[in-house]
Design a protein around this motif. Structure first.
Motif, PDB file in Angstrom:
ATOM      1  N   THR A   1       0.726  -1.278  -0.029  1.00 19.80           N
ATOM      2  CA  THR A   1      -0.115   0.135  -0.065  1.00 19.80           C
ATOM      3  C   THR A   1       1.010   1.149  -0.086  1.00 19.80           C
ATOM      4  OG1 THR A   1       0.016   0.068   2.316  1.00 19.80           O
ATOM      5  CG2 THR A   1      -1.775  -1.107   1.267  1.00 19.80           C
ATOM      6  N   ARG A   2       2.136   1.189   0.484  1.00 21.09           N
ATOM      7  CA  ARG A   2       2.938   2.399   0.556  1.00 21.09           C
ATOM      8  C   ARG A   2       2.384   3.460   1.575  1.00 21.09           C
ATOM      9  NH1 ARG A   2       7.961   1.458  -1.525  1.00 21.09           N
ATOM     10  NH2 ARG A   2       7.816  -0.175  -3.154  1.00 21.09           N
ATOM     11  N   SER A   3       1.346   2.904   2.283  1.00 20.00           N
ATOM     12  CA  SER A   3       0.775   3.516   3.321  1.00 20.00           C
ATOM     13  C   SER A   3       0.944   3.407   4.738  1.00 20.00           C
ATOM     14  CB  SER A   3      -0.780   3.790   2.881  1.00 20.00           C
ATOM     15  OG  SER A   3      -1.560   4.446   4.096  1.00 20.00           O
ATOM     16  N   VAL A   4       1.604   3.931   5.675  1.00 25.13           N
ATOM     17  CA  VAL A   4       1.876   3.759   7.054  1.00 25.13           C
ATOM     18  C   VAL A   4       0.411   3.505   7.817  1.00 25.13           C
ATOM     19  CG1 VAL A   4       2.719   4.410   9.311  1.00 25.13           C
ATOM     20  CG2 VAL A   4       4.168   4.728   7.200  1.00 25.13           C
ATOM     21  N   ARG A   5      -0.522   4.449   7.418  1.00 22.89           N
ATOM     22  CA  ARG A   5      -1.751   4.444   8.253  1.00 22.89           C
ATOM     23  C   ARG A   5      -2.462   2.966   7.745  1.00 22.89           C
ATOM     24  NH1 ARG A   5      -7.046   5.530   6.932  1.00 22.89           N
ATOM     25  NH2 ARG A   5      -6.559   6.280   4.773  1.00 22.89           N
ATOM     26  N   LEU A   6      -2.729   2.529   6.535  1.00 22.90           N
ATOM     27  CA  LEU A   6      -3.432   1.448   6.013  1.00 22.90           C
ATOM     28  C   LEU A   6      -2.586   0.001   6.676  1.00 22.90           C
ATOM     29  CD1 LEU A   6      -4.267   1.969   2.462  1.00 22.90           C
ATOM     30  CD2 LEU A   6      -5.909   2.229   4.457  1.00 22.90           C
ATOM     31  N   SER A   7      -1.254   0.394   7.093  1.00 18.89           N
ATOM     32  CA  SER A   7      -0.390  -0.877   7.238  1.00 18.89           C
ATOM     33  C   SER A   7      -0.629  -0.957   8.923  1.00 18.89           C
ATOM     34  CB  SER A   7       1.042  -0.584   7.128  1.00 18.89           C
ATOM     35  OG  SER A   7       1.310  -0.270   5.563  1.00 18.89           O
ATOM     36  N   LEU A   8      -0.773   0.293   9.601  1.00 24.21           N
ATOM     37  CA  LEU A   8      -0.969   0.098  11.123  1.00 24.21           C
ATOM     38  C   LEU A   8      -2.402  -0.524  11.278  1.00 24.21           C
ATOM     39  CD1 LEU A   8       0.631   3.257  12.119  1.00 24.21           C
ATOM     40  CD2 LEU A   8       1.307   1.129  12.630  1.00 24.21           C
ATOM     41  N   TRP A   9      -3.474  -0.039  10.393  1.00 29.14           N
ATOM     42  CA  TRP A   9      -4.598  -0.617  10.710  1.00 29.14           C
ATOM     43  C   TRP A   9      -4.863  -2.160  10.537  1.00 29.14           C
ATOM     44  CZ3 TRP A   9      -8.770   0.908  13.386  1.00 29.14           C
ATOM     45  CH2 TRP A   9      -8.785   2.604  13.518  1.00 29.14           C
ATOM     46  N   SER A  10      -3.793  -2.603   9.494  1.00 31.70           N
ATOM     47  CA  SER A  10      -3.851  -3.934   9.060  1.00 31.70           C
ATOM     48  C   SER A  10      -3.521  -4.713  10.182  1.00 31.70           C
ATOM     49  CB  SER A  10      -2.931  -4.216   7.841  1.00 31.70           C
ATOM     50  OG  SER A  10      -3.825  -3.465   6.702  1.00 31.70           O
ATOM     51  N   VAL A  11      -2.326  -4.283  11.016  1.00 28.20           N
ATOM     52  CA  VAL A  11      -2.010  -4.825  12.128  1.00 28.20           C
ATOM     53  C   VAL A  11      -2.951  -4.925  13.276  1.00 28.20           C
ATOM     54  CG1 VAL A  11      -0.199  -4.838  13.784  1.00 28.20           C
ATOM     55  CG2 VAL A  11       0.466  -4.534  11.304  1.00 28.20           C
ATOM     56  N   PHE A  12      -3.620  -3.780  13.364  1.00 32.54           N
ATOM     57  CA  PHE A  12      -4.673  -3.762  14.314  1.00 32.54           C
ATOM     58  C   PHE A  12      -5.747  -4.729  14.172  1.00 32.54           C
ATOM     59  CE2 PHE A  12      -8.597  -1.716  16.073  1.00 32.54           C
ATOM     60  CZ  PHE A  12      -8.240  -1.456  17.528  1.00 32.54           C
ATOM     61  N   ALA A  13      -6.341  -4.797  12.871  1.00 31.71           N
ATOM     62  CA  ALA A  13      -7.083  -5.832  12.675  1.00 31.71           C
ATOM     63  C   ALA A  13      -6.867  -7.152  12.764  1.00 31.71           C
ATOM     64  CB  ALA A  13      -7.608  -5.561  11.002  1.00 31.71           C
ATOM     65  N   LEU A  14      -5.504  -7.394  12.255  1.00 36.13           N
ATOM     66  CA  LEU A  14      -5.010  -8.823  12.633  1.00 36.13           C
ATOM     67  C   LEU A  14      -5.175  -9.125  14.051  1.00 36.13           C
ATOM     68  CD1 LEU A  14      -3.072 -11.072  11.548  1.00 36.13           C
ATOM     69  CD2 LEU A  14      -1.151  -9.930  12.350  1.00 36.13           C
ATOM     70  N   ASN A  15      -4.684  -8.209  14.926  1.00 34.50           N
ATOM     71  CA  ASN A  15      -4.596  -8.491  16.382  1.00 34.50           C
ATOM     72  C   ASN A  15      -5.888  -8.395  17.152  1.00 34.50           C
ATOM     73  OD1 ASN A  15      -1.690  -8.356  17.776  1.00 34.50           O
ATOM     74  ND2 ASN A  15      -1.610  -7.457  15.782  1.00 34.50           N
TER      75      ASN A  15
END
Length: 217
Positions: free
Chosen positions: A94-108
């Motif tokens: 995504t090249r997006s820090v925000r989306l990547s952080l949300w992805s990790v949040f969703a994973l957890n």
């Protein structure tokens, strides 16, 4: 790829602390207790799963004994690593820090995946190994370095020691290289080396099954 945002460490540490607090508060599930017995009775393999889950439990078991916290500690560490790999994976896409952080949040926050982050199961190991497999495959297409063939063999071998269904990771890898038209990778002598490394790593499983009438298969 953008630099690693320090918020990912805050996110991973926060979820890991929650798991560390929760870990000793309830008894082991049936599967968890089963894999603690793998550590107690170490062997080359077992009827229903390869041995890696028991091998990971064994150092803690023989050093400190066992309780709910110690039995779950490896799973918590593995899931922290999985969360970081997820962040790196999403950041590359995504090249997006925000989306990547949300992805990790969703994973957890996923109920089923949280179980793998708290209870040490073969899937807890396999889920982590999938990410470096993806990274190595992508790097092979981009650079085709000999070291990455070696890593491919090691990762596939470890996956085979974790769970029998790891064999299902091989066809997608081949399809990926075919879609990229990298026939040179598929038929490279180094790919045969990777296969040999994986085979050597799963020899304990093959040996145990050979001495037990291949009952696992």
């Amino acid at each position: 790829m953008p630099k690693t945002d320090k918020r990912i460490w805050m996110l991973i540490v926060s979820f890991s602390l929650i798991r560390l607090i929760v870990a000793p508060l309830f008894g082991l599930g049936v599967d968890e207790a089963h894999y603690v017995l793998y550590a107690k009775y170490l062997d080359w393999s077992y009827l229903d799963h390869p041995p890696l889950v028991g091998w990971l439990q064994a150092p803690l078991y023989y050093a400190f004994g066992t309780n709910e916290f110690l039995a779950r500690l490896p799973a918590i560490v593995l899931f922290a690593a999985t969360s970081f790999c997820c962040y790196v994976f999403m950041l590359r896409i995504t090249r997006s820090v925000r989306l990547s952080l949300w992805s990790v949040f969703a994973l957890n926050c996923s109920f089923m995946l949280n179980a793998l982050g708290l209870m040490l199961l073969p899937d807890s190991i396999l889920m982590l190994l999938v990410f470096p497999l993806i990274f190595v495959a992508e790097r092979l297409v981009r650079e085709k370095k000999s070291i990455d063939f070696i890593w491919l063999g090691i990762l596939l071998g470890l996956a085979g020691l974790a769970k029998y269904t790891a064999i299902l990771l091989v066809p997608p890898l081949l399809v990926f290289f075919l879609f990229k038209r990298r026939y040179d990778i598929i038929f490279s002598p180094m790919m045969f080396l990777a296969a040999a490394i994986a085979l050597v790593l799963i020899l304990p499983v093959l040996y145990w099954n050979a001495t037990h009438e291949f009952i696992s298969f």
